[in-house]
Design an enzyme around this catalytic site. Sequence first.
Site, PDB file in Angstrom:
ATOM      1  N   ARG A 204     -75.475  20.574 -65.819  1.00 19.53           N
ATOM      2  CA  ARG A 204     -74.923  20.020 -67.163  1.00 19.53           C
ATOM      3  C   ARG A 204     -75.653  19.902 -68.507  1.00 19.53           C
ATOM      4  O   ARG A 204     -74.960  20.182 -69.228  1.00 19.53           O
ATOM      5  CB  ARG A 204     -74.092  18.372 -66.674  1.00 19.53           C
ATOM      6  CG  ARG A 204     -73.404  18.576 -65.573  1.00 19.53           C
ATOM      7  CD  ARG A 204     -72.792  17.286 -64.946  1.00 19.53           C
ATOM      8  NE  ARG A 204     -74.115  16.577 -64.701  1.00 19.53           N
ATOM      9  CZ  ARG A 204     -74.263  15.115 -64.620  1.00 19.53           C
ATOM     10  NH1 ARG A 204     -73.147  14.505 -64.789  1.00 19.53           N
ATOM     11  NH2 ARG A 204     -75.392  14.634 -64.117  1.00 19.53           N
TER      12      ARG A 204
ATOM     13  N   ASN B 239     -70.067  16.724 -62.525  1.00 19.48           N
ATOM     14  CA  ASN B 239     -70.360  17.260 -61.236  1.00 19.48           C
ATOM     15  C   ASN B 239     -68.955  16.680 -60.276  1.00 19.48           C
ATOM     16  O   ASN B 239     -68.317  15.885 -60.568  1.00 19.48           O
ATOM     17  CB  ASN B 239     -71.487  16.464 -60.730  1.00 19.48           C
ATOM     18  CG  ASN B 239     -72.650  16.883 -61.226  1.00 19.48           C
ATOM     19  OD1 ASN B 239     -72.798  17.965 -61.533  1.00 19.48           O
ATOM     20  ND2 ASN B 239     -73.741  16.115 -61.053  1.00 19.48           N
TER      21      ASN B 239
END
Length: 93
Positions: A20, A38
């Site tokens: 990320r 996620n």
Amino acid sequence: MKKIRMHYQFYGRVQAVGFRYTAKQVADHFGLTGWVKNEYDGSVIAEVQGNEALVTDFGTYIERSSRWIEIMSTVKKEIPLQEDDREFSIEGY
């Protein structure tokens, strides 16, 4: 230059490897907007908007930016633009 928005779901070694954070760096570098987060199944999902060529190669840029990330498969689908999108953010847990 055509602008698009793509929904991605990335599978592989994509959690607990800085995916990320790397996605945000790549998006910011190329001026892309959207978000990344996620999923509980171990995948990562993202919506990315901007220049068609950059959005299309977004996953490749992420994987090349980190030796820890390994994308085994990607599901992607073009979705409608969000005209009010101004930045790229990291969402979720």
